[in-house]
Design a protein around this motif. Structure first.
Motif, PDB file in Angstrom:
ATOM      1  N   GLY A 218       8.487 -14.387  33.091  1.00 42.86           N
ATOM      2  CA  GLY A 218       7.691 -13.951  32.100  1.00 42.86           C
ATOM      3  C   GLY A 218       6.299 -14.173  32.748  1.00 42.86           C
ATOM      4  O   GLY A 218       5.463 -13.895  32.009  1.00 42.86           O
ATOM      5  N   ALA A 219       5.823 -14.585  33.751  1.00 41.30           N
ATOM      6  CA  ALA A 219       4.331 -14.589  33.926  1.00 41.30           C
ATOM      7  C   ALA A 219       3.408 -13.526  34.376  1.00 41.30           C
ATOM      8  O   ALA A 219       4.611 -12.648  34.637  1.00 41.30           O
ATOM      9  N   ARG A 220       2.345 -13.407  34.328  1.00 43.83           N
ATOM     10  CA  ARG A 220       1.598 -11.944  35.142  1.00 43.83           C
ATOM     11  C   ARG A 220       1.713 -12.857  36.003  1.00 43.83           C
ATOM     12  O   ARG A 220       1.103 -12.963  36.501  1.00 43.83           O
ATOM     13  N   VAL A 221       1.279 -11.786  37.453  1.00 44.39           N
ATOM     14  CA  VAL A 221       1.314 -12.082  38.317  1.00 44.39           C
ATOM     15  C   VAL A 221      -0.244 -11.144  39.033  1.00 44.39           C
ATOM     16  O   VAL A 221       0.083  -9.197  38.691  1.00 44.39           O
ATOM     17  N   LEU A 222      -1.169 -11.449  39.376  1.00 46.66           N
ATOM     18  CA  LEU A 222      -2.343 -11.042  40.096  1.00 46.66           C
ATOM     19  C   LEU A 222      -2.500 -11.120  41.359  1.00 46.66           C
ATOM     20  O   LEU A 222      -2.218 -12.740  41.543  1.00 46.66           O
ATOM     21  N   GLN A 223      -2.733  -9.687  42.436  1.00 47.32           N
ATOM     22  CA  GLN A 223      -2.394  -9.885  44.103  1.00 47.32           C
ATOM     23  C   GLN A 223      -3.818 -10.283  44.092  1.00 47.32           C
ATOM     24  O   GLN A 223      -4.490  -8.414  43.664  1.00 47.32           O
ATOM     25  N   LEU A 224      -4.845 -10.698  45.186  1.00 46.59           N
ATOM     26  CA  LEU A 224      -5.175  -9.776  45.534  1.00 46.59           C
ATOM     27  C   LEU A 224      -5.084 -10.501  47.391  1.00 46.59           C
ATOM     28  O   LEU A 224      -4.943 -11.521  47.529  1.00 46.59           O
ATOM     29  N   LEU A 231       3.721  -8.247  48.390  1.00 46.01           N
ATOM     30  CA  LEU A 231       4.298  -8.231  47.078  1.00 46.01           C
ATOM     31  C   LEU A 231       3.975  -7.067  46.191  1.00 46.01           C
ATOM     32  O   LEU A 231       3.354  -7.092  44.681  1.00 46.01           O
ATOM     33  N   ASP A 232       3.188  -6.189  46.564  1.00 44.96           N
ATOM     34  CA  ASP A 232       2.342  -5.192  45.942  1.00 44.96           C
ATOM     35  C   ASP A 232       3.380  -5.121  44.839  1.00 44.96           C
ATOM     36  O   ASP A 232       2.583  -4.720  43.442  1.00 44.96           O
ATOM     37  N   THR A 233       5.056  -4.501  44.852  1.00 43.74           N
ATOM     38  CA  THR A 233       5.258  -4.034  43.576  1.00 43.74           C
ATOM     39  C   THR A 233       6.008  -5.183  42.558  1.00 43.74           C
ATOM     40  O   THR A 233       7.085  -5.297  41.209  1.00 43.74           O
ATOM     41  N   ILE A 234       5.513  -6.616  43.273  1.00 45.41           N
ATOM     42  CA  ILE A 234       6.299  -7.692  42.078  1.00 45.41           C
ATOM     43  C   ILE A 234       4.879  -7.963  41.109  1.00 45.41           C
ATOM     44  O   ILE A 234       5.151  -8.592  39.875  1.00 45.41           O
ATOM     45  N   ALA A 235       3.715  -7.415  41.691  1.00 46.99           N
ATOM     46  CA  ALA A 235       2.500  -7.705  41.236  1.00 46.99           C
ATOM     47  C   ALA A 235       2.016  -6.838  39.983  1.00 46.99           C
ATOM     48  O   ALA A 235       2.041  -5.360  39.673  1.00 46.99           O
ATOM     49  N   ASP A 236       1.846  -7.423  38.614  1.00 46.21           N
ATOM     50  CA  ASP A 236       0.988  -6.665  37.486  1.00 46.21           C
ATOM     51  C   ASP A 236       0.082  -5.891  38.049  1.00 46.21           C
ATOM     52  O   ASP A 236      -0.136  -4.798  37.176  1.00 46.21           O
ATOM     53  N   TRP A 237      -1.051  -6.633  39.046  1.00 48.74           N
ATOM     54  CA  TRP A 237      -2.100  -5.965  39.142  1.00 48.74           C
ATOM     55  C   TRP A 237      -2.581  -6.488  40.444  1.00 48.74           C
ATOM     56  O   TRP A 237      -2.208  -7.480  40.861  1.00 48.74           O
ATOM     57  N   ASN A 238      -3.278  -5.372  41.412  1.00 44.38           N
ATOM     58  CA  ASN A 238      -2.839  -5.404  42.761  1.00 44.38           C
ATOM     59  C   ASN A 238      -4.618  -5.498  43.093  1.00 44.38           C
ATOM     60  O   ASN A 238      -5.029  -4.017  42.785  1.00 44.38           O
ATOM     61  N   LEU A 239      -5.559  -6.560  43.495  1.00 42.96           N
ATOM     62  CA  LEU A 239      -6.631  -5.965  43.854  1.00 42.96           C
ATOM     63  C   LEU A 239      -7.253  -6.084  44.816  1.00 42.96           C
ATOM     64  O   LEU A 239      -7.253  -7.323  45.560  1.00 42.96           O
ATOM     65  N   LEU A 240      -7.322  -4.869  45.617  1.00 41.85           N
ATOM     66  CA  LEU A 240      -7.849  -4.365  47.006  1.00 41.85           C
ATOM     67  C   LEU A 240      -9.300  -5.075  47.409  1.00 41.85           C
ATOM     68  O   LEU A 240      -9.895  -4.860  47.171  1.00 41.85           O
ATOM     69  N   GLY A 241      -8.734  -6.007  48.179  1.00 38.87           N
ATOM     70  CA  GLY A 241     -10.726  -6.499  48.610  1.00 38.87           C
ATOM     71  C   GLY A 241     -10.387  -8.238  49.303  1.00 38.87           C
ATOM     72  O   GLY A 241      -9.452  -8.836  48.961  1.00 38.87           O
ATOM     73  N   PRO A 242     -11.909  -8.448  49.679  1.00 38.37           N
ATOM     74  CA  PRO A 242     -11.455  -9.528  50.327  1.00 38.37           C
ATOM     75  C   PRO A 242     -11.780 -10.933  49.100  1.00 38.37           C
ATOM     76  O   PRO A 242     -12.200 -10.930  48.071  1.00 38.37           O
ATOM     77  N   ALA A 243     -10.878 -12.089  49.410  1.00 40.70           N
ATOM     78  CA  ALA A 243     -10.857 -12.880  48.404  1.00 40.70           C
ATOM     79  C   ALA A 243     -12.573 -13.657  47.788  1.00 40.70           C
ATOM     80  O   ALA A 243     -12.539 -13.604  46.563  1.00 40.70           O
ATOM     81  N   GLY A 244     -13.358 -14.217  49.303  1.00 40.25           N
ATOM     82  CA  GLY A 244     -14.717 -14.223  48.744  1.00 40.25           C
ATOM     83  C   GLY A 244     -15.156 -13.534  47.384  1.00 40.25           C
ATOM     84  O   GLY A 244     -16.428 -14.043  47.108  1.00 40.25           O
ATOM     85  N   THR A 245     -15.105 -12.166  47.735  1.00 39.16           N
ATOM     86  CA  THR A 245     -15.563 -11.686  46.364  1.00 39.16           C
ATOM     87  C   THR A 245     -14.674 -11.194  45.767  1.00 39.16           C
ATOM     88  O   THR A 245     -15.428 -11.491  44.698  1.00 39.16           O
ATOM     89  N   LEU A 246     -13.946 -10.578  45.395  1.00 43.31           N
ATOM     90  CA  LEU A 246     -12.942 -10.966  43.856  1.00 43.31           C
ATOM     91  C   LEU A 246     -12.896 -12.143  43.684  1.00 43.31           C
ATOM     92  O   LEU A 246     -12.943 -12.081  42.230  1.00 43.31           O
ATOM     93  N   LEU A 247     -12.755 -13.485  44.181  1.00 40.80           N
ATOM     94  CA  LEU A 247     -12.712 -14.317  42.690  1.00 40.80           C
ATOM     95  C   LEU A 247     -13.866 -14.958  42.016  1.00 40.80           C
ATOM     96  O   LEU A 247     -13.630 -15.184  41.283  1.00 40.80           O
ATOM     97  N   PRO A 248     -14.905 -15.130  42.967  1.00 42.11           N
ATOM     98  CA  PRO A 248     -15.459 -15.224  42.346  1.00 42.11           C
ATOM     99  C   PRO A 248     -15.871 -13.964  41.610  1.00 42.11           C
ATOM    100  O   PRO A 248     -16.473 -14.834  39.710  1.00 42.11           O
ATOM    101  N   ALA A 249     -16.157 -13.365  41.168  1.00 42.39           N
ATOM    102  CA  ALA A 249     -15.950 -12.425  40.237  1.00 42.39           C
ATOM    103  C   ALA A 249     -15.672 -12.396  39.440  1.00 42.39           C
ATOM    104  O   ALA A 249     -15.797 -11.925  37.447  1.00 42.39           O
ATOM    105  N   LEU A 250     -14.132 -12.770  39.449  1.00 38.84           N
ATOM    106  CA  LEU A 250     -13.266 -13.212  38.833  1.00 38.84           C
ATOM    107  C   LEU A 250     -13.777 -14.432  38.099  1.00 38.84           C
ATOM    108  O   LEU A 250     -13.446 -14.163  36.015  1.00 38.84           O
ATOM    109  N   VAL A 251     -14.678 -15.228  37.989  1.00 36.50           N
ATOM    110  CA  VAL A 251     -14.190 -16.632  37.196  1.00 36.50           C
ATOM    111  C   VAL A 251     -15.879 -16.925  37.073  1.00 36.50           C
ATOM    112  O   VAL A 251     -16.929 -16.183  38.252  1.00 36.50           O
ATOM    113  N   HIS A 252     -15.725 -16.790  35.957  1.00 39.92           N
ATOM    114  CA  HIS A 252     -17.672 -17.333  35.953  1.00 39.92           C
ATOM    115  C   HIS A 252     -17.812 -18.410  35.668  1.00 39.92           C
ATOM    116  O   HIS A 252     -16.830 -19.358  34.346  1.00 39.92           O
TER     117      HIS A 252
END
Ligand code: BV8
Length: 252
Positions: A218-224, A231-252
């Motif tokens: 029952g967890a929500r699954v986010l893929q970076l 995992l594309d079909t398992i994830a609720d959201w797929n963010l296409l991009g490098p982790a070094g850019t996406l993760l800092p943008a998700l975390v303030h």
């Protein structure tokens, strides 16, 4: 947590309301630190080396110097690397959510060097070699390894207790995962409400089943990941991009 990215409202809500976040990482999270991934064709370690030839107990038994030399080359790469913004964002996440678990398939220590604690290492740790016969832990000598040109044979040291050859502290193909690390990973997966998978091709089992376990409980699954994966079909959201850019943008 807020996001500069244009994120779906449901993802923003999931990020803000998460009580227990579990982050699951693969080699891609260390790619921007200059540590080669396994399967990216142009740089992947396996593109130049056959895993069956190196990352198995049989390979070490057959040619310990070739296998030890390959890991000494990798250890030098890791020691020269620094944590990247993805590792730092994951460590910072601990200040933003009530509970955070980090599970990694990686054998480098970049999560720890970025400040993450309690990381579950499913595939062992490059920095914790041990005797291949009696299992006694062994410590590397100070300084950089004699970095072979990623293919030169380097004779592994002998165990001071039983004289057996020292082996890398990793889990090879065909070897079981450390039971305690696996149990911690399963508990963190079963107990989370948001599962973030970062930089894995999800091809190596049993680790690769964790995102599915998270979704089933029952967890929500986010893929970076910059690329599509299994995992594309398992994830609720797929963010296409490098982790070094996406993760800092998700975390303030
Ligand atoms: C076991 C340590 C049982 C060593 C590693 C047939 C079918 C299914 C399974 C099997 C099968 N035959 C055998 C098996 C089991 C086998 C397995 O799964 N094989 C696979 C290959 C088919 N598994 C095992 O053997 C496991 N043990 O099952 O034991 C048992 C039980 C009891 C008693 C005895 C035995 C052990 C597996 C562990 C192997 N060891 N590592 C070492 O490091 O040298 S695995 C190795 O692959 C690494 O740990 C790595 O992390 C892992 C997974 O790869 P990824 O992390 O996903 O890396 P990859 O390069 O593939 O992908 C990188 C991704 O990053 C890409 O998607 C890319 O797009 C993305 N990326 C790139 N740049 C970025 C990025 N993402 C974000 N940002 C970026 N900048």
């Amino acid at each position: 947590m807020t996001a500069d990215l244009l994120l779906p409202d449901r993802l923003l809500t999931a990020l803000r309301e998460a009580r227990h976040v579990t982050v699951f990482t693969g080699a891609g999270v260390s790619a921007e630190s200059g540590v080669p991934t396994f399967r990216d064709a142009h740089t992947g370690l396996w593109a130049r080396f056959d895993p069956a030839a190196l990352a198995t107990p049989e390979a070490f038994a057959a040619d310990p110097a070739l296998v030890w030399g390959w890991y000494e080359w990798r250890r030098a790469r890791v020691m020269r690397a620094a944590p990247n913004p993805a590792h730092r964002a994951i460590a910072a996440l601990a200040r933003h959510v009530p509970a955070l678990s980090v599970i990694t398939q990686n054998v480098d220590d970049l999560h720890e060097r970025a400040g993450s604690t309690g990381v579950a290492h499913l595939h062992g740790r490059l920095m914790q070699p041990r005797c291949s016969v009696c299992g006694q832990p062994w410590r590397y000598p100070p300084g950089m390894p004699d970095e072979p040109a990623a293919g030169r044979r380097v004779t592994p040291p002998d165990c001071p207790r039983c004289a057996g050859p020292i082996r890398p502290g990793v889990v090879w193909f065909g070897e079981p995962l450390p039971a305690d690390e696996w149990q911690r990973a399963m508990a963190a997966t079963a107990g989370c409400d948001l599962f973030i998978t970062v930089g894995t091709s999800a091809l190596v089992y049993p680790a690769a089943q964790l995102p599915q376990v998270a979704a089933e409980q029952g967890a929500r699954v986010l893929q970076l990941n910059p690329q599509p994966t299994a995992l594309d079909t398992i994830a609720d959201w797929n963010l296409l991009g490098p982790a070094g850019t996406l993760l800092p943008a998700l975390v303030h």
